[in-house]
Design a protein around this motif. Structure first.
Motif, PDB file in Angstrom:
ATOM      1  N   THR A  46       0.850  -1.179   0.000  1.00  0.00           N
ATOM      2  CA  THR A  46       0.000   0.000   0.000  1.00  0.00           C
ATOM      3  C   THR A  46       0.887   1.230   0.000  1.00  0.00           C
ATOM      4  OG1 THR A  46      -1.660  -1.186   1.262  1.00  0.00           O
ATOM      5  CG2 THR A  46      -1.838   1.208   1.219  1.00  0.00           C
ATOM      6  N   GLU A  47       1.048   1.830  -1.147  1.00  0.00           N
ATOM      7  CA  GLU A  47       1.912   3.003  -1.224  1.00  0.00           C
ATOM      8  C   GLU A  47       1.165   4.265  -0.823  1.00  0.00           C
ATOM      9  OE1 GLU A  47       4.914   2.932  -1.544  1.00  0.00           O
ATOM     10  OE2 GLU A  47       5.354   0.981  -2.395  1.00  0.00           O
ATOM     11  N   GLY A  48      -0.150   4.263  -1.014  1.00  0.00           N
ATOM     12  CA  GLY A  48      -0.902   5.456  -0.648  1.00  0.00           C
ATOM     13  C   GLY A  48      -0.855   6.481  -1.754  1.00  0.00           C
ATOM     14  N   SER A  49      -1.822   7.351  -1.745  1.00  0.00           N
ATOM     15  CA  SER A  49      -1.873   8.406  -2.754  1.00  0.00           C
ATOM     16  C   SER A  49      -1.480   9.718  -2.122  1.00  0.00           C
ATOM     17  CB  SER A  49      -3.283   8.509  -3.337  1.00  0.00           C
ATOM     18  OG  SER A  49      -4.220   8.717  -2.313  1.00  0.00           O
ATOM     19  N   GLY A  50      -0.297  10.177  -2.429  1.00  0.00           N
ATOM     20  CA  GLY A  50       0.142  11.460  -1.912  1.00  0.00           C
ATOM     21  C   GLY A  50       0.790  11.320  -0.548  1.00  0.00           C
ATOM     22  N   LYS A  51       1.446  12.391  -0.129  1.00  0.00           N
ATOM     23  CA  LYS A  51       2.137  12.407   1.144  1.00  0.00           C
ATOM     24  C   LYS A  51       1.212  12.810   2.270  1.00  0.00           C
ATOM     25  CE  LYS A  51       6.240  11.400  -0.453  1.00  0.00           C
ATOM     26  NZ  LYS A  51       6.968  10.211  -0.027  1.00  0.00           N
ATOM     27  N   LEU A  52       1.539  12.351   3.477  1.00  0.00           N
ATOM     28  CA  LEU A  52       0.783  12.766   4.639  1.00  0.00           C
ATOM     29  C   LEU A  52       1.088  14.217   4.946  1.00  0.00           C
ATOM     30  CD1 LEU A  52       1.337   9.694   6.956  1.00  0.00           C
ATOM     31  CD2 LEU A  52      -0.742  10.307   5.738  1.00  0.00           C
ATOM     32  N   GLN A  53       0.080  14.951   5.327  1.00  0.00           N
ATOM     33  CA  GLN A  53       0.286  16.355   5.656  1.00  0.00           C
ATOM     34  C   GLN A  53       0.837  16.461   7.062  1.00  0.00           C
ATOM     35  OE1 GLN A  53      -3.314  18.482   5.051  1.00  0.00           O
ATOM     36  NE2 GLN A  53      -3.323  18.166   2.844  1.00  0.00           N
ATOM     37  N   ARG A  54       1.780  17.342   7.244  1.00  0.00           N
ATOM     38  CA  ARG A  54       2.417  17.521   8.542  1.00  0.00           C
ATOM     39  C   ARG A  54       1.617  18.516   9.374  1.00  0.00           C
ATOM     40  NH1 ARG A  54       4.709  14.312   4.848  1.00  0.00           N
ATOM     41  NH2 ARG A  54       6.905  13.912   5.200  1.00  0.00           N
ATOM     42  N   ASP A  98       3.867   6.499   5.480  1.00  0.00           N
ATOM     43  CA  ASP A  98       4.728   7.406   4.735  1.00  0.00           C
ATOM     44  C   ASP A  98       6.083   7.461   5.438  1.00  0.00           C
ATOM     45  OD1 ASP A  98       5.562   9.212   2.854  1.00  0.00           O
ATOM     46  OD2 ASP A  98       4.372  10.888   3.597  1.00  0.00           O
ATOM     47  N   GLU A  99       7.056   8.084   4.786  1.00  0.00           N
ATOM     48  CA  GLU A  99       8.383   8.270   5.365  1.00  0.00           C
ATOM     49  C   GLU A  99       8.771   9.737   5.296  1.00  0.00           C
ATOM     50  OE1 GLU A  99      11.419   5.429   3.912  1.00  0.00           O
ATOM     51  OE2 GLU A  99       9.774   4.563   2.759  1.00  0.00           O
ATOM     52  N   ILE A 120       8.914   6.831  10.284  1.00  0.00           N
ATOM     53  CA  ILE A 120       7.795   6.129   9.662  1.00  0.00           C
ATOM     54  C   ILE A 120       6.520   6.786  10.195  1.00  0.00           C
ATOM     55  CG2 ILE A 120       6.578   3.938   9.447  1.00  0.00           C
ATOM     56  CD1 ILE A 120       9.260   2.553   9.926  1.00  0.00           C
ATOM     57  N   LEU A 121       5.733   7.339   9.294  1.00  0.00           N
ATOM     58  CA  LEU A 121       4.531   8.066   9.678  1.00  0.00           C
ATOM     59  C   LEU A 121       3.300   7.211   9.389  1.00  0.00           C
ATOM     60  CD1 LEU A 121       5.419  11.552   8.134  1.00  0.00           C
ATOM     61  CD2 LEU A 121       6.124  10.604  10.350  1.00  0.00           C
ATOM     62  N   MET A 129       0.607   9.075  14.118  1.00  0.00           N
ATOM     63  CA  MET A 129       1.693   8.520  14.911  1.00  0.00           C
ATOM     64  C   MET A 129       2.964   8.457  14.081  1.00  0.00           C
ATOM     65  SD  MET A 129      -0.224   5.451  16.980  1.00  0.00           S
ATOM     66  CE  MET A 129       1.049   5.383  18.220  1.00  0.00           C
ATOM     67  N   ALA A 130       4.104   8.450  14.752  1.00  0.00           N
ATOM     68  CA  ALA A 130       5.395   8.388  14.073  1.00  0.00           C
ATOM     69  C   ALA A 130       6.345   7.491  14.857  1.00  0.00           C
ATOM     70  CB  ALA A 130       5.986   9.786  13.918  1.00  0.00           C
ATOM     71  N   LEU A 131       7.228   6.809  14.128  1.00  0.00           N
ATOM     72  CA  LEU A 131       8.153   5.855  14.728  1.00  0.00           C
ATOM     73  C   LEU A 131       9.550   6.074  14.164  1.00  0.00           C
ATOM     74  CD1 LEU A 131       5.913   2.793  13.852  1.00  0.00           C
ATOM     75  CD2 LEU A 131       5.864   4.001  16.019  1.00  0.00           C
ATOM     76  N   SER A 132      10.561   5.858  15.007  1.00  0.00           N
ATOM     77  CA  SER A 132      11.932   6.028  14.533  1.00  0.00           C
ATOM     78  C   SER A 132      12.894   5.224  15.397  1.00  0.00           C
ATOM     79  CB  SER A 132      12.336   7.514  14.550  1.00  0.00           C
ATOM     80  OG  SER A 132      12.201   8.044  15.860  1.00  0.00           O
ATOM     81  N   PHE A 133      14.111   5.041  14.878  1.00  0.00           N
ATOM     82  CA  PHE A 133      15.153   4.263  15.547  1.00  0.00           C
ATOM     83  C   PHE A 133      16.361   5.157  15.793  1.00  0.00           C
ATOM     84  CE2 PHE A 133      12.591   1.564  12.868  1.00  0.00           C
ATOM     85  CZ  PHE A 133      12.298   0.478  13.681  1.00  0.00           C
TER      86      PHE A 133
END
Length: 554
Positions: free
Chosen positions: A148-156, A530-531, A536-537, A546-550
């Protein structure tokens, strides 16, 4: 070898003004921390808050935030749903759901419970907590069409045009058009100006058009009205606890949480990413130490233990340090210790050498020596959405939030997994914070509206005991009483770098599997992954939730 130790600072149990200390709250993450509105209940109208157990309903989050998903088949709201706000019956549970499997984080169509004892069937826990659907998912994981790539970027943190918001106009039974978003904002302004007469009149209008049993906007307005009412009444400091109150059965609260993971992938994705990344990191390790800030019920780890046992060459010795806040009363570590006993049973069952240690105190008071760091171990720090409940520099000069990050830096883990709720409702200015919170929670209520029947009793319970209490805290409380203090992932980026961490690039192979998993599990098409800058958003209708990171020490 199985070792079990625990320790607690009883000096932290008296929480005068710090009853809502962010530190004292972890996003147990969401179901956890809200327990104790007994003081506030003295000031609130009986009718409006009869449905809330004000004797100590406590959220479980972010431990429960780490609870694995329930089934891979979502319940959809009927197209001809005319369930009105006047229909106040709880309705019937939907027993038509498929008994699908969930990869990695477990599955269940049964009622989960918080504590395992001899009277409870082990299979119930297995269905919820183990990786029973793993092989089914893996057999489909190479199908590129499932990504699932999604359509468009997530808005910040910007409202997407055309999306459903709290201000949607609707008709009540009298065909009167109302804009609840405008009414709520006007009421918040009146409350901020101490205009009790105007605020009371607006609240009366809002109550006429809102309901915990109506559509998403009506439900949202109902709980924000609760918060405004409590603030207007001048409710005193509630006494919060990070774990679910004994007043509410864990079975009930977990049953409510089931509908959350069924309708949204937020926890599923977080747990999958964390577990897979840790397994890959510890591929050849003989000893693994997981330090879990906010372990709650530890539902993230049985599946992990199961997978660890299947490692070629045998599992490593697993040591888990469970960091939590003490429960009020005479048994401050009871629930976290029960988590350890449950995990110990799984470790014995899967022949994984296991050690479990408990630290129950305010997180900023934890000393490096308390963690018993051994540099011969692979060390992982796990913190899922819990740091938002720790006070920041707007509350204390020496920010407890930064103190905890410095402790994690001193630990120098091989991996620091950081999950955050991407929220902008942490403003010290009440009306600004109110508007941002209204915008944020409208998306969460909309998720349920799109995926779950309105009469579903688990949805009603989750909205009341989780979202309702979060909203109440954001709207009614100030200072140390307000524990709900999220920051955006961009703000956490700055804070983490300032604390001495460097961000690690995302594992693209694992990320592809996550996107396939999102499609495989049948979640709503409006969810997106999204990235952005190694984050990872996860979002809903263009809104980053939500957002995740290492991270590692710089």
């Amino acid at each position: 070898m199985y070792i079990y130790t625990s320790r607690v600072h009883y000096s932290c149990l008296s929480l005068p003004d710090a009853g809502l200390d962010s530190d004292s709250l972890s996003e147990m993450q969401r179901l956890e921390y809200f327990g104790g509105l007994r003081e506030a209940s003295k000031f609130l109208p009986k009718v409006k808050f009869e449905t809330i157990d004000l004797k100590g309903c406590q959220l479980m989050p972010p431990g429960l935030d780490q609870w694995p998903p329930a089934t891979n088949t979502l319940m959809r709201r009927p197209d001809n749903d005319d369930y009105s706000s006047t229909n106040r019956s709880k309705g019937k549970k939907n027993h038509q759901r498929d008994n699908g499997d969930y990869p990695e984080e477990g599955r269940s169509n049964k009622q989960p419970v918080a504590f395992a004892d001899d009277s409870e069937p082990q299979e119930m826990f297995d269905e919820v907590l183990l990786c029973l659907g793993y092989h089914e998912f893996e057999s489909c994981s190479n199908d590129e069409s499932l990504i699932t790539e999604g359509s468009g970027k997530l808005q910040r943190n910007k409202q997407s045009k055309g999306s459903k918001t709290a201000g949607s106009k609707k008709q009540n039974n009298n065909r009167e058009l109302v804009d609840l978003s405008t009414l709520l904002t006007q009421c918040a302004q009146a409350v901020a100006s101490y205009d009790q007469r105007t605020a009371s009149e607006l609240l009366k209008r809002i109550r006429q058009h809102s309901s915990p049993y109506g559509d998403a906007t009506q439900r949202l307005a109902h709980y924000f009205a609760d918060g405004l009412e409590a603030r207007l009444a001048g409710a005193r400091t509630p006494s919060y606890s990070p774990l679910v109150s004994m007043q509410i059965s864990a079975a009930e609260i977990l049953k409510a949480y089931e509908v959350f993971v069924t309708s949204s992938p937020f926890r599923t994705v977080s747990n999958f990413l964390a577990n897979r990344t840790i397994l890959k990191l510890a591929e050849k390790a003989t000893r693994l130490h997981v330090i879990d800030f906010g372990i709650s019920y530890g539902f993230q780890w049985p599946c992990f233990i199961q997978r660890l046992s299947k490692r070629p060459g045998g599992p490593p010795k697993l040591r888990i340090t469970a960091i939590e806040l003490p429960q009020p009363g005479f048994r401050p570590t009871e629930r976290v210790e029960e988590t350890g006993r449950r995990l110990k049973k799984y470790a014995e069952r899967f022949n994984v050498p296991f050690e479990y240690n408990v630290i129950a105190q305010k997180w900023e008071t934890i000393q490096f020596e308390d963690l018993k760091i051994d540099r011969n171990e692979v060390i992982v720090v796990n913190c899922m959405n819990r740091l938002r409940h720790i006070p920041d520099e707007t509350v204390m000069v020496n920010s407890p939030r930064d103190i905890v990050l410095k402790l994690i830096k001193k630990i120098n883990p091989d991996l620091f997994f950081h999950g955050v709720v991407n929220g902008t409702y942490n403003s010290p200015f009440f009306v600004t914070r109110f508007r941002e919170a209204l915008f944020h929670f409208s998306a969460l209520f909309d998720v349920f509206e799109a995926s779950v029947p309105r009469e579903d009793e688990r949805r009603l319970m989750y909205e009341k005991y989780v979202y309702g209490k979060d909203i109440l805290n954001v709207v009614a409380c100030e200072g140390l009483e307000r524990v709900e203090r999220p920051e955006t992932y961009k703000q956490w980026q700055v804070r983490n770098v300032r604390a001495g961490f460097k961000q690690l690039p995302l594992d693209q192979e694992i990320l592809k599997k996550v996107k396939r998993m999102l499609k495989f599990m049948g979640y709503h098409n409006d969810f997106r992954i999204d990235e952005d800058g190694h984050w990872i958003l996860q979002g809903w209708k263009g809104r980053t939730i939500m957002a995740l990171s290492f991270w590692k020490k710089a």
